[in-house]
Design a protein around this motif. Structure first.
Motif, PDB file in Angstrom:
ATOM      1  N   THR A  10       0.819  -1.204   0.000  1.00  0.00           N
ATOM      2  CA  THR A  10       0.000   0.000   0.000  1.00  0.00           C
ATOM      3  C   THR A  10       0.858   1.261   0.000  1.00  0.00           C
ATOM      4  O   THR A  10       0.475   2.263  -0.589  1.00  0.00           O
ATOM      5  CB  THR A  10      -0.990   0.028   1.187  1.00  0.00           C
ATOM      6  N   LEU A  28       1.584   2.442  -3.479  1.00  0.00           N
ATOM      7  CA  LEU A  28       0.535   3.203  -4.141  1.00  0.00           C
ATOM      8  C   LEU A  28       0.336   4.568  -3.488  1.00  0.00           C
ATOM      9  O   LEU A  28       0.343   5.587  -4.159  1.00  0.00           O
ATOM     10  CB  LEU A  28      -0.775   2.416  -4.108  1.00  0.00           C
ATOM     11  N   LEU A  53      -0.555   8.436  -6.553  1.00  0.00           N
ATOM     12  CA  LEU A  53      -1.144   8.276  -7.873  1.00  0.00           C
ATOM     13  C   LEU A  53      -2.512   8.937  -7.867  1.00  0.00           C
ATOM     14  O   LEU A  53      -3.270   8.815  -6.907  1.00  0.00           O
ATOM     15  CB  LEU A  53      -1.277   6.790  -8.233  1.00  0.00           C
ATOM     16  N   PRO A  93      -6.457   9.728  -8.989  1.00  0.00           N
ATOM     17  CA  PRO A  93      -7.590   8.837  -9.286  1.00  0.00           C
ATOM     18  C   PRO A  93      -7.630   8.418 -10.754  1.00  0.00           C
ATOM     19  O   PRO A  93      -7.962   7.274 -11.061  1.00  0.00           O
ATOM     20  CB  PRO A  93      -8.813   9.680  -8.910  1.00  0.00           C
ATOM     21  N   GLU A 135      -5.007   8.027 -12.720  1.00  0.00           N
ATOM     22  CA  GLU A 135      -3.950   7.035 -12.910  1.00  0.00           C
ATOM     23  C   GLU A 135      -4.361   5.679 -12.347  1.00  0.00           C
ATOM     24  O   GLU A 135      -4.108   4.638 -12.953  1.00  0.00           O
ATOM     25  CB  GLU A 135      -2.651   7.509 -12.259  1.00  0.00           C
ATOM     26  N   LYS A 136      -5.033   5.703 -11.198  1.00  0.00           N
ATOM     27  CA  LYS A 136      -5.516   4.449 -10.609  1.00  0.00           C
ATOM     28  C   LYS A 136      -6.563   3.802 -11.514  1.00  0.00           C
ATOM     29  O   LYS A 136      -6.538   2.581 -11.720  1.00  0.00           O
ATOM     30  CB  LYS A 136      -6.097   4.708  -9.219  1.00  0.00           C
ATOM     31  N   ASN A 137      -7.466   4.599 -12.054  1.00  0.00           N
ATOM     32  CA  ASN A 137      -8.482   4.071 -12.955  1.00  0.00           C
ATOM     33  C   ASN A 137      -7.840   3.499 -14.218  1.00  0.00           C
ATOM     34  O   ASN A 137      -8.239   2.426 -14.691  1.00  0.00           O
ATOM     35  CB  ASN A 137      -9.486   5.167 -13.322  1.00  0.00           C
ATOM     36  N   ARG A 161      -6.346   0.157 -13.271  1.00  0.00           N
ATOM     37  CA  ARG A 161      -7.397  -0.857 -13.074  1.00  0.00           C
ATOM     38  C   ARG A 161      -7.934  -1.351 -14.418  1.00  0.00           C
ATOM     39  O   ARG A 161      -8.129  -2.554 -14.612  1.00  0.00           O
ATOM     40  CB  ARG A 161      -8.529  -0.293 -12.226  1.00  0.00           C
ATOM     41  N   LEU A 174       1.742  -3.340  -8.329  1.00  0.00           N
ATOM     42  CA  LEU A 174       0.747  -2.281  -8.534  1.00  0.00           C
ATOM     43  C   LEU A 174      -0.669  -2.828  -8.430  1.00  0.00           C
ATOM     44  O   LEU A 174      -1.545  -2.207  -7.828  1.00  0.00           O
ATOM     45  CB  LEU A 174       0.969  -1.609  -9.897  1.00  0.00           C
ATOM     46  N   LEU A 181      -3.532  -1.734  -5.655  1.00  0.00           N
ATOM     47  CA  LEU A 181      -4.876  -1.264  -6.013  1.00  0.00           C
ATOM     48  C   LEU A 181      -5.955  -2.107  -5.348  1.00  0.00           C
ATOM     49  O   LEU A 181      -6.984  -1.576  -4.918  1.00  0.00           O
ATOM     50  CB  LEU A 181      -5.062  -1.289  -7.547  1.00  0.00           C
ATOM     51  N   GLU A 214      -6.385  -1.261  -1.637  1.00  0.00           N
ATOM     52  CA  GLU A 214      -6.793   0.124  -1.343  1.00  0.00           C
ATOM     53  C   GLU A 214      -8.163   0.170  -0.705  1.00  0.00           C
ATOM     54  O   GLU A 214      -9.086  -0.481  -1.041  1.00  0.00           O
ATOM     55  CB  GLU A 214      -6.789   0.945  -2.628  1.00  0.00           C
TER      56      GLU A 214
END
Length: 82
Positions: free
Chosen positions: A11, A14, A19, A21, A23-25, A28, A75, A79, A82
């Motif tokens: 965690t 991340l 990062l 939102p 970049e996280k999307n 994913r 990564l 995610l 999270e």
């Protein structure tokens, strides 16, 4: 399933690099499509080169390359935790 120490290290990967939102999307979506650049670019409505640029930006930001399996696993786990 995972040790508390491993979860905390993942965690930090991340959250420590903040990062966004978006970049996280992006990650994913990329992971949900089996790391296919063409499929992810299509789903995200981005040109393939733009997706590659964004993945490179994430790599420079956190030191983990989403296109390399070992880094992608870390990564992905970050995610999921999270």
């Amino acid at each position: 399933m995972f040790s508390a120490q491993l979860c905390s290290q993942i965690t930090v990967l991340l959250f420590g690099y903040q990062l966004s939102p978006d970049e996280k999307n992006l990650l994913r979506t990329y992971f949900s499509l089996e790391m296919s650049l063409a499929d992810a670019a299509e789903k995200l409505f981005l040109p393939k080169n733009t997706l590659q640029y964004k993945l490179n930006h994430i790599y420079k930001k956190c030191g983990l390359n989403p296109r390399k399996f070992r880094d992608a696993v870390l990564l992905y786990l970050a995610l999921e935790l999270e």
